[in-house]
Scaffold this motif. Structure first.
Motif, PDB file in Angstrom:
ATOM      1  N   ILE A 140       0.788  -1.170  -0.053  1.00  0.00           N
ATOM      2  CA  ILE A 140      -0.025   0.022   0.094  1.00  0.00           C
ATOM      3  C   ILE A 140       0.923   1.297   0.135  1.00  0.00           C
ATOM      4  O   ILE A 140       1.861   1.351   0.844  1.00  0.00           O
ATOM      5  CB  ILE A 140      -1.008  -0.060   1.174  1.00  0.00           C
ATOM      6  CG1 ILE A 140      -1.920  -1.266   1.196  1.00  0.00           C
ATOM      7  CG2 ILE A 140      -1.772   1.238   1.344  1.00  0.00           C
ATOM      8  CD1 ILE A 140      -2.849  -1.343   2.439  1.00  0.00           C
ATOM      9  N   PHE A 141       0.498   2.313  -0.698  1.00  0.00           N
ATOM     10  CA  PHE A 141       1.155   3.552  -1.151  1.00  0.00           C
ATOM     11  C   PHE A 141       3.029   3.188  -1.428  1.00  0.00           C
ATOM     12  O   PHE A 141       3.639   3.792  -1.369  1.00  0.00           O
ATOM     13  CB  PHE A 141       1.410   4.098   0.161  1.00  0.00           C
ATOM     14  CG  PHE A 141       0.149   4.643   0.858  1.00  0.00           C
ATOM     15  CD1 PHE A 141      -0.769   5.263   0.086  1.00  0.00           C
ATOM     16  CD2 PHE A 141      -0.015   3.956   2.202  1.00  0.00           C
ATOM     17  CE1 PHE A 141      -2.073   5.362   0.654  1.00  0.00           C
ATOM     18  CE2 PHE A 141      -1.337   4.513   2.711  1.00  0.00           C
ATOM     19  CZ  PHE A 141      -2.202   4.917   1.921  1.00  0.00           C
ATOM     20  N   SER A 260      -4.666  -9.602   1.799  1.00  0.00           N
ATOM     21  CA  SER A 260      -5.827  -8.670   2.380  1.00  0.00           C
ATOM     22  C   SER A 260      -5.869  -8.527   3.657  1.00  0.00           C
ATOM     23  O   SER A 260      -6.746  -7.712   4.465  1.00  0.00           O
ATOM     24  CB  SER A 260      -7.079  -9.534   2.121  1.00  0.00           C
ATOM     25  OG  SER A 260      -6.972 -10.716   2.712  1.00  0.00           O
ATOM     26  N   VAL A 263      -6.648  -4.954   5.024  1.00  0.00           N
ATOM     27  CA  VAL A 263      -7.949  -4.275   4.913  1.00  0.00           C
ATOM     28  C   VAL A 263      -9.008  -5.135   5.766  1.00  0.00           C
ATOM     29  O   VAL A 263     -10.101  -4.354   6.128  1.00  0.00           O
ATOM     30  CB  VAL A 263      -8.272  -4.528   3.324  1.00  0.00           C
ATOM     31  CG1 VAL A 263      -9.820  -4.131   2.981  1.00  0.00           C
ATOM     32  CG2 VAL A 263      -7.213  -3.701   2.286  1.00  0.00           C
ATOM     33  N   ASP A 335      -6.784  -6.507  -5.911  1.00  0.00           N
ATOM     34  CA  ASP A 335      -5.680  -5.678  -5.675  1.00  0.00           C
ATOM     35  C   ASP A 335      -5.769  -5.102  -4.346  1.00  0.00           C
ATOM     36  O   ASP A 335      -6.996  -4.637  -3.911  1.00  0.00           O
ATOM     37  CB  ASP A 335      -5.586  -4.781  -6.883  1.00  0.00           C
ATOM     38  CG  ASP A 335      -4.475  -3.741  -6.479  1.00  0.00           C
ATOM     39  OD1 ASP A 335      -3.333  -4.104  -6.441  1.00  0.00           O
ATOM     40  OD2 ASP A 335      -4.751  -2.596  -5.893  1.00  0.00           O
ATOM     41  N   ILE A 336      -4.803  -4.987  -3.702  1.00  0.00           N
ATOM     42  CA  ILE A 336      -5.043  -4.591  -2.324  1.00  0.00           C
ATOM     43  C   ILE A 336      -5.589  -3.041  -2.079  1.00  0.00           C
ATOM     44  O   ILE A 336      -6.525  -2.586  -1.258  1.00  0.00           O
ATOM     45  CB  ILE A 336      -3.877  -4.778  -1.446  1.00  0.00           C
ATOM     46  CG1 ILE A 336      -4.059  -4.497   0.101  1.00  0.00           C
ATOM     47  CG2 ILE A 336      -2.735  -3.929  -1.822  1.00  0.00           C
ATOM     48  CD1 ILE A 336      -3.123  -5.015   0.974  1.00  0.00           C
ATOM     49  N   HIS A 337      -5.016  -2.270  -2.986  1.00  0.00           N
ATOM     50  CA  HIS A 337      -5.459  -1.021  -3.160  1.00  0.00           C
ATOM     51  C   HIS A 337      -6.774  -0.744  -3.573  1.00  0.00           C
ATOM     52  O   HIS A 337      -7.620   0.133  -2.799  1.00  0.00           O
ATOM     53  CB  HIS A 337      -4.515   0.030  -4.309  1.00  0.00           C
ATOM     54  CG  HIS A 337      -3.195  -0.051  -3.958  1.00  0.00           C
ATOM     55  ND1 HIS A 337      -2.431  -1.154  -4.322  1.00  0.00           N
ATOM     56  CD2 HIS A 337      -2.527   0.750  -3.250  1.00  0.00           C
ATOM     57  CE1 HIS A 337      -1.129  -0.551  -4.066  1.00  0.00           C
ATOM     58  NE2 HIS A 337      -0.964   0.538  -3.362  1.00  0.00           N
ATOM     59  N   LEU A 338      -7.441  -1.630  -4.249  1.00  0.00           N
ATOM     60  CA  LEU A 338      -9.023  -1.663  -4.725  1.00  0.00           C
ATOM     61  C   LEU A 338      -9.598  -1.988  -3.484  1.00  0.00           C
ATOM     62  O   LEU A 338     -10.798  -1.667  -3.225  1.00  0.00           O
ATOM     63  CB  LEU A 338      -9.083  -2.437  -6.018  1.00  0.00           C
ATOM     64  CG  LEU A 338     -10.413  -2.220  -6.432  1.00  0.00           C
ATOM     65  CD1 LEU A 338     -10.765  -0.908  -6.734  1.00  0.00           C
ATOM     66  CD2 LEU A 338     -10.518  -3.183  -7.782  1.00  0.00           C
ATOM     67  N   GLN A 339      -8.997  -2.998  -2.614  1.00  0.00           N
ATOM     68  CA  GLN A 339      -9.819  -3.578  -1.460  1.00  0.00           C
ATOM     69  C   GLN A 339     -10.145  -2.484  -0.543  1.00  0.00           C
ATOM     70  O   GLN A 339     -10.989  -2.256  -0.246  1.00  0.00           O
ATOM     71  CB  GLN A 339      -8.969  -4.567  -0.752  1.00  0.00           C
ATOM     72  CG  GLN A 339      -8.860  -5.927  -1.582  1.00  0.00           C
ATOM     73  CD  GLN A 339      -8.148  -6.995  -0.589  1.00  0.00           C
ATOM     74  OE1 GLN A 339      -8.111  -7.101   0.409  1.00  0.00           O
ATOM     75  NE2 GLN A 339      -6.853  -7.574  -1.228  1.00  0.00           N
ATOM     76  N   LEU A 340      -8.781  -1.638  -0.150  1.00  0.00           N
ATOM     77  CA  LEU A 340      -8.949  -0.794   0.565  1.00  0.00           C
ATOM     78  C   LEU A 340      -9.957   0.353   0.391  1.00  0.00           C
ATOM     79  O   LEU A 340     -10.762   0.925   1.302  1.00  0.00           O
ATOM     80  CB  LEU A 340      -7.587  -0.075   0.901  1.00  0.00           C
ATOM     81  CG  LEU A 340      -7.450   1.103   1.928  1.00  0.00           C
ATOM     82  CD1 LEU A 340      -7.683   0.378   3.274  1.00  0.00           C
ATOM     83  CD2 LEU A 340      -5.964   1.414   1.989  1.00  0.00           C
ATOM     84  N   LEU A 341      -9.899   0.749  -0.940  1.00  0.00           N
ATOM     85  CA  LEU A 341     -10.737   1.884  -1.458  1.00  0.00           C
ATOM     86  C   LEU A 341     -12.338   1.604  -1.162  1.00  0.00           C
ATOM     87  O   LEU A 341     -12.950   2.103  -0.829  1.00  0.00           O
ATOM     88  CB  LEU A 341     -10.401   2.037  -2.931  1.00  0.00           C
ATOM     89  CG  LEU A 341     -11.182   3.352  -3.758  1.00  0.00           C
ATOM     90  CD1 LEU A 341     -11.019   4.579  -2.930  1.00  0.00           C
ATOM     91  CD2 LEU A 341     -10.985   3.309  -5.088  1.00  0.00           C
TER      92      LEU A 341
END
Length: 374
Positions: A140-141, A260, A263, A335-341
């Motif tokens: 992430i980031f 995951s 998240v 994707d972990i970024h999409l999960q978080l979003l």
């Protein structure tokens, strides 16, 4: 012969019976402790006095955390010898520090500074001596591994944030306890999937300790509050589960939750974190006061202002948090970024009606108590 049996005993081989026994023991100890707590509270007048921001109008015992703590102590000392003894002893040590700090605050009032130092000490000892910490951000980031010193500091921040989050939401009957119950149930599931016998045992035992308390916390006649003693202990336990879950998932690349874990952890503690960040924003940015200055701007106060009862408030908040967790489980492989979003957007949307109604920038600071509030 007994020693040989114990040496080769693996709780995972008898997990159902093992967890049932831990649950029953915690439940029985917690249930048995509360009558004595009531008697001592009444005899010594150890009651929570209603104030201008209270959502109750009668003097109520606020030492419910004692029953929760004692039941967990019994389970850890009884079952701990067959589990990860080092971690459980350090966990028990941290809980004990917070128990006495919370007890003093419930009885005599403790300054936020002293509570903060105690929380730091309890968390730091656990982090340093077990090396259970958040070692990275899972990409992430663009960050994978953190420097050791930053990892320790960030993990400390997570502990302090979650401990105080559960302390801050403890303002409506059953809310903090029910959210802790849900969190322990969710972590029981993920620790079952990762075969972490020590953590699932403590999570299930915490459920057993919370049920007798919640029965009384929702009661109209024999009501009791968990107080800072209980809220800090359950906050500390949930924070430890969060850190342990993320840490283990990052170390074991074959883990079911390798992509995951952060998240899912956010989803489990979504409401406490959301309310804490919101209330800090209101106090620091809008009112320009101390973030620790008590007020009636919490989300649960907004529900009460809408006319919800305590039970309805708790039910709505917990059900929404459960839905957020289920959503996080369903999308854990993308994707972990999409999960978080998705989790942040959907979670904020589900709780968004409260923000809209109360008006984020038009917070009611002197709203009258609803008629249904005791």
């Amino acid at each position: 012969m007994i020693q040989e049996l114990l040496a080769y005993f693996n709780p995972l081989d008898y997990l159902g019976i093992w967890l049932f026994t831990a649950f029953i023991l915690a439940f029985f100890v917690s249930w048995s402790t509360f009558p004595a707590i009531f008697k001592v509270s009444e005899a010594k007048q150890l009651m929570d006095e209603p104030s201008s921001r209270s959502v109750h109008a009668s003097r109520t015992p606020n030492l419910g955390g004692i029953g929760i703590f004692f039941s967990l102590v019994v389970v850890i000392t009884t079952f701990g010898g067959l589990l990860d003894t080092k971690i459980l002893l350090l966990l028990l040590g941290g809980m004990t520090v917070l128990f006495f700090l919370g007890l003093k605050d419930d009885l005599l009032i403790l300054s936020p500074k002293k509570k903060f130092i105690g929380q730091l000490l309890a968390a730091l000892v656990l982090i340093i001596f077990t090396d259970t910490r958040i070692m990275g951000f899972f990409g992430i980031f663009g960050i994978t591994i953190l420097p050791y010193w930053f990892s320790v500091i960030f993990t400390l921040f997570v502990y302090i944030l979650i401990i105080n989050a559960y302390n801050l939401i403890d303002g409506v009957d059953g809310l903090a306890g029910s959210l802790a119950l849900f969190a322990c149930a969710a972590f029981s599931y993920v620790f079952f999937k990762t075969e972490d016998a020590s953590m699932i045992t403590i999570a299930v035992a915490t459920i057993g300790s919370l049920l007798p308390f919640l029965r009384l916390n929702f009661s109209k006649k024999n009501k009791i509050f968990m107080g800072d003693t209980g809220s800090m202990i359950i906050g500390f336990l949930v924070a430890f589960f969060v850190v342990r879950f993320i840490s283990e998932a990052q170390v074991v690349r074959t883990s079911t939750f390798y992509k995951s874990a952060p998240v899912l952890a956010v989803a489990i503690v979504f409401f406490p974190l959301l309310d804490t960040l919101r209330i800090f924003f209101i106090r620091l940015i809008i009112h320009k006061t101390s973030p620790f200055k008590a007020d009636r701007n919490h989300l649960h106060h907004c529900y009460l202002n809408l006319g919800f009862t305590h039970v309805h408030t708790t039910l709505v908040v917990v059900v929404i948090n459960i839905l957020i967790f289920i959503l996080a489980l369903l999308i854990k492989d993308i994707d972990i970024h999409l999960q978080l979003l998705i989790v942040l957007c959907v979670g904020s949307f589900l709780y968004g009606s409260i923000f809209i109604y109360c008006g984020l920038f038009k917070i009611k600071t002197n709203s009258k108590m609803p008629e249904h509030v005791r």
